[in-house]
Design an enzyme around this catalytic site. Structure first.
Site, mmCIF file in Angstrom:
data_model
loop_
_atom_site.group_PDB
_atom_site.id
_atom_site.type_symbol
_atom_site.label_atom_id
_atom_site.label_comp_id
_atom_site.label_asym_id
_atom_site.label_seq_id
_atom_site.Cartn_x
_atom_site.Cartn_y
_atom_site.Cartn_z
ATOM 1 N N SER A 135 0.819 -1.213 0.000
ATOM 2 C CA SER A 135 0.000 0.000 0.000
ATOM 3 C C SER A 135 0.855 1.266 0.000
ATOM 4 O O SER A 135 2.007 1.264 0.429
ATOM 5 C CB SER A 135 -0.903 0.030 1.227
HETATM 6 N N1 SAH Z 1 -0.419 -5.370 3.862
HETATM 7 C C1 SAH Z 1 0.355 -5.694 2.682
HETATM 8 C C2 SAH Z 1 -0.340 -5.365 1.382
HETATM 9 C C3 SAH Z 1 -1.611 -6.076 1.189
HETATM 10 S S1 SAH Z 1 -2.013 -6.501 -0.501
HETATM 11 C C4 SAH Z 1 1.736 -5.042 2.714
HETATM 12 O O1 SAH Z 1 2.020 -4.307 3.669
HETATM 13 O O2 SAH Z 1 2.521 -5.290 1.803
HETATM 14 C C5 SAH Z 1 -3.312 -7.632 -0.105
HETATM 15 C C6 SAH Z 1 -2.829 -8.977 0.356
HETATM 16 O O3 SAH Z 1 -3.952 -9.682 0.857
HETATM 17 C C7 SAH Z 1 -2.271 -9.836 -0.770
HETATM 18 O O4 SAH Z 1 -1.016 -10.330 -0.415
HETATM 19 C C8 SAH Z 1 -3.294 -10.957 -0.903
HETATM 20 O O5 SAH Z 1 -2.743 -12.183 -1.331
HETATM 21 C C9 SAH Z 1 -3.844 -11.038 0.504
HETATM 22 N N2 SAH Z 1 -5.170 -11.642 0.655
HETATM 23 C C10 SAH Z 1 -6.250 -11.530 -0.168
HETATM 24 N N3 SAH Z 1 -7.298 -12.207 0.327
HETATM 25 C C11 SAH Z 1 -6.894 -12.773 1.493
HETATM 26 C C12 SAH Z 1 -7.522 -13.611 2.449
HETATM 27 N N4 SAH Z 1 -8.794 -14.024 2.320
HETATM 28 N N5 SAH Z 1 -6.799 -14.000 3.539
HETATM 29 C C13 SAH Z 1 -5.498 -13.607 3.701
HETATM 30 N N6 SAH Z 1 -4.851 -12.832 2.799
HETATM 31 C C14 SAH Z 1 -5.533 -12.408 1.722
#
Ligand code: SAH
Length: 211
Positions: free
Chosen positions: A60
């Site tokens: 993000s």
């Molecule tokens: N917080 C992260 C960025 C998040 S991007 C950072 O600091 O880099 C969103 C992430 O959520 C992705 O890696 C994706 O694979 C994960 N994601 C999506 N759906 C999910 C779920 N149901 N449970 C756990 N992770 C999930």
């Protein structure tokens, strides 16, 4: 520009964007964002932009991380659950603030990579591969929960795993377009109070319950 002056510029941008909590600013100044992004994007690590981290996911924008973390009011030694570990940057910011941090990542290859990265950098974060929709029952209840993927509804199991007096934040809305950064507070009687904190765009949450 030297790496230090880039960092200073970013902190000024965070302040201008409304991040005033010194613990959040301090943590974001200390966590080396360049080590959470792929090599070709390292020179952009202190620009206030989201960056690709592979597997069609992004880390993000720093301002969004700052505002979300600030709204969550994370205190030292609080038990915090993050859903969507991704690069591990947000989890590292939480750990740098002294939170006992647990984070779940659904994609097995991202989960594998991020476990190694956080360990190598010395951040005490427990990462588990799995669908965060259902939370992490073995460590529940949590003081704080942060969902860093867009959802069209609030996952019920996560509300259930929030302590009385706890707070949960998530990008809530249309997962294809934009979402409202939504803060939910569970009061001492278990009643929920919701507030909106601006429009954001996150990658969609995936998993069984989203289909
Ligand atoms: N917080 C992260 C960025 C998040 S991007 C950072 O600091 O880099 C969103 C992430 O959520 C992705 O890696 C994706 O694979 C994960 N994601 C999506 N759906 C999910 C779920 N149901 N449970 C756990 N992770 C999930």
């Amino acid at each position: 520009m030297t790496p230090d002056s880039r960092k200073i510029r970013l902190v000024l941008e965070l302040r201008a964007g409304g991040v005033s909590d010194r613990r959040v600013l301090g943590a974001m100044e200390r966590v080396p964002r360049e080590l959470f992004v792929p090599e070709p994007f390292r020179d952009k690590a202190y620009d206030n932009v989201a960056l690709p981290i592979g597997h069609h996911q992004t880390v993000s924008q720093p301002l969004v991380v700052g505002l979300m973390t600030q709204a969550l009011e994370v205190g030292p030694r609080m038990k915090v659950l993050e859903i969507g570990t991704g690069s591990g940057y947000q989890a590292a910011v939480l750990a740098a603030m002294g939170a006992n941090t647990y984070s779940m990542e659904i994609k097995p290859n991202l989960a594998r990579e991020v476990k190694i990265r956080l360990k190598k950098l010395g951040y005490k974060v427990e990462v588990r591969q799995g669908d965060g929709y259902y939370g992490w029952i073995e460590h529940a209840p949590f003081d704080r929960i942060i969902i860093t993927a867009a959802a069209n509804h609030v996952p019920r199991p996560l509300l259930d795993q929030l302590k009385l007096g706890g707070k949960l934040i998530l990008p809530l809305g249309n997962v294809r377009y934009s979402q409202n950064m939504t803060l939910i507070e569970k009061d001492s009687q278990g009643k929920m109070h919701t507030s909106q904190h601006g429009q954001v765009r996150f990658v969609p949450m995936v998993g069984v319950a989203q289909e």
